[in-house]
Design a protein around this motif. Structure first.
Motif, mmCIF file in Angstrom:
data_model
loop_
_atom_site.group_PDB
_atom_site.id
_atom_site.type_symbol
_atom_site.label_atom_id
_atom_site.label_comp_id
_atom_site.label_asym_id
_atom_site.label_seq_id
_atom_site.Cartn_x
_atom_site.Cartn_y
_atom_site.Cartn_z
ATOM 1 N N VAL A 134 1.064 -1.340 -0.075
ATOM 2 C CA VAL A 134 -0.196 0.150 0.438
ATOM 3 C C VAL A 134 0.705 1.113 -0.489
ATOM 4 O O VAL A 134 1.786 1.210 0.031
ATOM 5 N N ASP A 135 0.203 2.889 -0.137
ATOM 6 C CA ASP A 135 1.173 3.824 -0.292
ATOM 7 C C ASP A 135 1.323 4.096 1.229
ATOM 8 O O ASP A 135 2.450 5.318 1.346
ATOM 9 N N ALA A 136 0.313 3.791 2.105
ATOM 10 C CA ALA A 136 0.705 4.881 3.278
ATOM 11 C C ALA A 136 -0.482 3.366 4.514
ATOM 12 O O ALA A 136 -1.295 2.517 3.900
ATOM 13 N N VAL A 137 0.661 3.130 5.446
ATOM 14 C CA VAL A 137 -0.367 2.680 6.515
ATOM 15 C C VAL A 137 -0.943 3.437 7.588
ATOM 16 O O VAL A 137 0.256 4.363 7.681
ATOM 17 N N VAL A 138 -2.275 3.592 8.146
ATOM 18 C CA VAL A 138 -2.838 4.384 9.890
ATOM 19 C C VAL A 138 -2.390 3.431 10.363
ATOM 20 O O VAL A 138 -2.825 2.813 11.484
ATOM 21 N N VAL A 139 -2.286 3.933 11.720
ATOM 22 C CA VAL A 139 -1.992 3.724 13.106
ATOM 23 C C VAL A 139 -2.285 4.727 13.769
ATOM 24 O O VAL A 139 -2.898 6.159 14.159
ATOM 25 N N GLY A 140 -2.752 4.070 15.412
ATOM 26 C CA GLY A 140 -3.570 5.287 16.470
ATOM 27 C C GLY A 140 -1.912 5.546 17.395
ATOM 28 O O GLY A 140 -1.632 4.252 17.954
ATOM 29 N N VAL A 141 -2.934 5.780 18.550
ATOM 30 C CA VAL A 141 -1.477 6.640 18.977
ATOM 31 C C VAL A 141 -2.322 7.461 20.313
ATOM 32 O O VAL A 141 -3.506 8.125 20.233
ATOM 33 N N LEU A 142 -1.963 6.399 21.299
ATOM 34 C CA LEU A 142 -1.847 6.929 22.967
ATOM 35 C C LEU A 142 -1.082 8.132 23.578
ATOM 36 O O LEU A 142 0.109 7.754 23.009
ATOM 37 N N PRO A 143 -1.854 8.531 24.702
ATOM 38 C CA PRO A 143 -0.857 9.404 25.210
ATOM 39 C C PRO A 143 0.284 8.310 26.170
ATOM 40 O O PRO A 143 0.785 7.490 25.942
ATOM 41 N N GLY A 144 1.585 9.652 25.555
ATOM 42 C CA GLY A 144 3.046 8.961 26.166
ATOM 43 C C GLY A 144 4.638 9.781 25.597
ATOM 44 O O GLY A 144 4.999 9.627 25.570
ATOM 45 N N PRO A 145 3.943 8.866 23.664
ATOM 46 C CA PRO A 145 2.970 8.584 22.856
ATOM 47 C C PRO A 145 3.247 6.909 22.693
ATOM 48 O O PRO A 145 4.931 6.400 22.707
ATOM 49 N N THR A 146 2.413 6.329 22.920
ATOM 50 C CA THR A 146 2.794 4.446 22.584
ATOM 51 C C THR A 146 1.515 4.273 21.594
ATOM 52 O O THR A 146 0.163 4.722 21.555
ATOM 53 N N PRO A 147 1.931 4.044 20.901
ATOM 54 C CA PRO A 147 1.402 3.122 19.477
ATOM 55 C C PRO A 147 0.245 1.861 20.214
ATOM 56 O O PRO A 147 0.247 1.042 20.628
ATOM 57 N N ALA A 148 -0.941 2.464 19.524
ATOM 58 C CA ALA A 148 -2.546 1.989 19.801
ATOM 59 C C ALA A 148 -2.128 0.456 19.606
ATOM 60 O O ALA A 148 -1.526 0.214 18.557
#
Length: 489
Positions: free
Chosen positions: A17-31
């Motif tokens: 794919v051209d891009a991957v969308v991920v979530g970020v929690l405070p920290g920052p911490t990967p969701a």
């Protein structure tokens, strides 16, 4: 063009794919959902996010180059806040998608471990992936071509429903954004006719002669100043096992100058959006026809163009509405309530279990609630509470408002049954609801949704909400039909 969204159970970090969308929690911490991307980066995703200033705050969007660590060239990190809700996921997905406009294929690796979360991510992506380019001859605004959503296979049916609803919202946005030069009352009725035929809905369209002959004085009165005559459209979805009827009524003023009581130029340029209520009803019926809930749904589009001219209605004119009640017109810019009153009275012929009208009705709604909240009024407290809850559940913020009985006296007229505006200016949103209540059939549970604020976004895009037409109330109406079908309303 319909957006393509597919589910995948493959690791998003491995997708071409051209891009991957991920979530970020405070920290920052990967969701949750980002583990594969983090592993591809050698466990340094959090470090990279911190380096670009990501905090995990809801609404944040950051881009990171992958430098060949995975097939996608870019990682888009969307902030989710402390305790992500379904609406947080919708908005994060939409904001990330807007940041990727023009990408061919995007993987969505936001938290989507169950059907509710997958639905939220899909809805945000589909609604965020919007651009209105119909009248541009130069550079065109771009959208994402295809989405791959990492989610369980058992979320497929839910996501298919979300796609149908998103397509309906897109229809409404397009209609609201269409200039009045290209969307007369007849044009809007023609669109409704095409949607009805494509969706299997029954349709009835009353032209100006049929409206006069039928005694629809409100719609005729508002429309008589325009060279583009008014229309009343009735759409109907029927389910063979249904035993309840839901009726929606939408205000369809394709352009509102205010008529003889003309608006100032500053407030007129976005009045192409004054048909947003009728648009929402049309979009909702399209989606309902696709979803097939066990309930009968009727939608009325009360359509006119409010123009000043030698044939326009005048302040002090008296109109005889459908059903015979007379209205003294003291302000021709209080026209939406006139066209809707005819349709509300007509709805009695459909024996509604629930009657809901939706309109960009009053500037007072913006003063009271701002530009993002829908005001909800009703003749039944339980109905009002449940409609507010339904709107909130689908991500369309709403607030319950009262209908103070003492406001009715302000509508007393010395020459007619009722005036179209009260004698005092205060509480304009509530007063408009009081006027409409006068035309609700006896014994029918009814609610009025004033979407004057959220129907048209004059500011910058946010979350999955674009600039311009938003499609406000479409998803709420669909939810209400389904709630009645499920016995919850």
């Amino acid at each position: 063009m319909t957006t393509i969204l597919k589910l995948t159970q493959n690791e998003p970090a491995s997708l071409d794919v051209d891009a991957v969308v991920v979530g970020v929690l405070p920290g920052p911490t990967p969701a949750p959902g980002a583990a594969g991307v983090d592993e591809a980066l050698g466990g340094r995703l959090a470090e990279a996010l911190k380096a670009v200033g990501a905090t995990g705050k809801a609404g944040e969007v950051h881009k990171l180059p992958t430098l060949g660590a995975l097939p996608a060239a870019v990682i888009v990190a969307a902030g989710l806040g402390e305790e992500p809700t379904t609406e947080t996921l919708r908005r994060a997905s939409g904001a990330a998608v807007r940041a990727l406009a023009g990408a061919g294929k995007v993987a969505l690796a936001l938290p989507a471990a169950d059907a509710d979360a997958a639905s939220a991510v899909a809805t945000g992506a589909l609604l965020g992936n919007y651009a209105f380019a119909r009248y541009r001859t130069g550079e065109q605004p771009e959208t994402v071509g295809e989405f791959l959503l990492a989610a369980p296979a058992d979320a497929a049916d839910r996501v298919a429903e979300d796609t149908a609803i998103a397509e309906a919202v897109t229809l409404v946005r397009d209609l609201v954004n269409t200039p009045p030069s290209h969307l007369s009352p007849e044009d809007l009725a023609d669109v409704a006719d095409r949607v009805a035929k494509a969706s299997g809905l029954a349709v009835e369209i009353l032209d100006e002669k049929a409206l006069v002959d039928g005694g629809y004085g409100g719609i005729v009165g508002v429309g008589q100043g325009s060279v583009n005559p008014p229309r009343l459209v009735r759409l109907a979805y029927s389910h063979p096992e249904a035993d309840k009827n839901v009726v929606f009524v939408g205000k369809g003023i394709t352009f509102d100058t205010g008529g003889i009581s003309i608006k100032p130029a500053e407030g007129m340029d976005w009045m192409k959006s004054d048909m947003g209520g009728a648009g929402a009803v049309l979009g909702a019926l399209q989606a309902i026809a696709a979803l097939k809930p066990k309930v009968n749904v009727i939608g009325y589009l009360a359509i006119a163009e409010n123009m000043p001219s030698g044939t326009a209605q005048r302040p002090s004119d008296v109109l005889t509405m459908y059903g015979g009640k007379t209205v003294e017109v003291l302000n021709t810019d209080a026209e939406g309530r006139l066209v809707m009153a005819d349709a509300l009275v007509r709805s009695a012929e459909d024996a509604p279990h629930l009657l809901v009208d939706v309109a960009t009705l009053t500037g007072a709604a913006l003063v009271a609630l701002g530009v993002r909240l829908t005001g909800v009024m009703a003749n039944d407290d339980d109905v009002r509470t449940k409609i507010v809850a339904a709107a909130e559940a689908v991500g369309e913020p709403a607030w319950g408002m009262p209908l103070p009985e003492e406001l009715r006296k302000g509508f007393d007229s010395p020459v007619a049954d009722i005036a179209n505006i009260p004698s005092e200016r205060w509480g304009g949103m509530l007063a408009a609801g009081i006027f409409l209540k006068e035309f609700v059939p006896d014994g029918v549970r009814w609610a009025h949704l004033d979407i004057a604020g959220p129907a048209y976004n004059k500011g910058e895009p946010y979350g999955y909400t674009p600039k311009g037409g938003t499609g406000a109330a479409t998803r709420t109406l669909v939810r209400l039909a389904r709630d009645v079908a499920d016995g919850n309303l």
